[in-house]
Scaffold this motif. Structure first.
Motif, short mmCIF file in Angstrom:
data_model
loop_
_atom_site.label_atom_id
_atom_site.label_comp_id
_atom_site.label_asym_id
_atom_site.label_seq_id
_atom_site.Cartn_x
_atom_site.Cartn_y
_atom_site.Cartn_z
N ARG A 11 0.81 -1.02 0.05
CA ARG A 11 -0.13 0.06 0.10
C ARG A 11 0.74 1.10 0.11
NH1 ARG A 11 -3.07 3.70 3.00
NH2 ARG A 11 -5.04 3.89 2.44
N ARG A 49 -5.66 -4.89 -4.21
CA ARG A 49 -5.92 -5.69 -2.80
C ARG A 49 -6.00 -4.31 -1.90
NH1 ARG A 49 -0.22 -8.59 -3.60
NH2 ARG A 49 -0.65 -9.89 -5.35
N HIS A 50 -5.77 -3.18 -2.27
CA HIS A 50 -5.78 -2.02 -1.35
C HIS A 50 -6.69 -0.79 -1.90
CE1 HIS A 50 -2.61 -3.44 1.24
NE2 HIS A 50 -1.90 -3.79 0.30
N PHE A 51 -6.73 -0.79 -3.18
CA PHE A 51 -7.69 0.19 -3.74
C PHE A 51 -8.66 -0.36 -4.85
CE2 PHE A 51 -3.35 1.80 -2.79
CZ PHE A 51 -3.56 2.67 -1.77
N SER A 91 -10.83 5.43 -4.94
CA SER A 91 -10.12 4.98 -3.49
C SER A 91 -8.69 5.17 -3.63
CB SER A 91 -10.33 3.64 -3.21
OG SER A 91 -9.65 2.61 -4.02
#
Length: 196
Positions: free
Chosen positions: A13, A50-52, A57
């Motif tokens: 991230r 996986r993060h966004f 976002s």
């Protein structure tokens, strides 16, 4: 695939945000995509998801990170040099990170939809809206704080958009001009204190 921002397991991230921040400042926000951020971070094009979950976002996370950095910058400036130092730090932040600043205040990301962004932005907004409260009691302090914020924000925007004529900068440096303009805040604060 070239890796410009190496990362360790668990730091994906952060690596993606760093790559996105550099890309945004270099090429602007319009062309910022998750695929290009992945390429710059040296990971597969699916890794950012996986993060966004989407571009919005990612932009919200960049804006939240920007507000956190601005808040820290303003706190440090206030502690070391007071209100004028805060104003100068605000303008300097905008000029050093123009794309991040535009993202933070441009309205392209809805603050209400992203809790971390909302929290960081609110903290900065409240700090700015209360900056003069220790010197000016009551509602007048909040009003003067918002006026001061409007001044530093407007000045930042005018400088970013190159709307201030070069003649205004010909006789002095940009930093000197910023200090002089921000020095005019003391007149508004003095009037607010003198009001019945």
């Amino acid at each position: 695939m070239s890796t410009s921002t190496p990362y360790h397991h668990g730091e994906l991230r952060l690596a993606l945000l760093q790559a996105a921040g550099k890309l945004a400042e270099k090429q602007g926000l319009v062309g910022l995509s998750l695929r290009e951020v992945a390429r710059r971070a040296g990971v597969s094009h699916n890794a950012p998801y996986r993060h966004f979950p989407d571009r919005d976002s990612l932009l919200a996370a960049l804006a939240a990170e920007g507000f956190a950095a601005l808040g820290k910058t303003l706190q440090e400036a206030a502690a070391s040099g007071g209100l004028r130092a805060m104003g100068e730090a605000y303008v300097r932040f905008a000029l050093e990170r123009p794309q991040r600043f535009r993202l933070m205040f441009g309205g392209s990301v809805q603050i209400a939809k992203h809790p971390a962004l909302r929290e960081n932005a609110t903290r900065v907004f409240e700090g700015l809206a209360q900056a003069l409260a220790p010197q000016i009691p009551g509602v007048a302090g909040r009003d003067a704080s918002i006026a001061a914020w409007a001044l530093v924000h407007g000045l930042s925007q005018l400088l970013l958009d190159e709307r201030i004529a070069s003649t205004a900068l010909r006789e002095r440096s940009r930093d000197e001009m910023v200090r002089a303009v921000l020095g005019s805040i003391r007149f508004a604060a003095a009037r607010a204190q003198a009001a019945p």
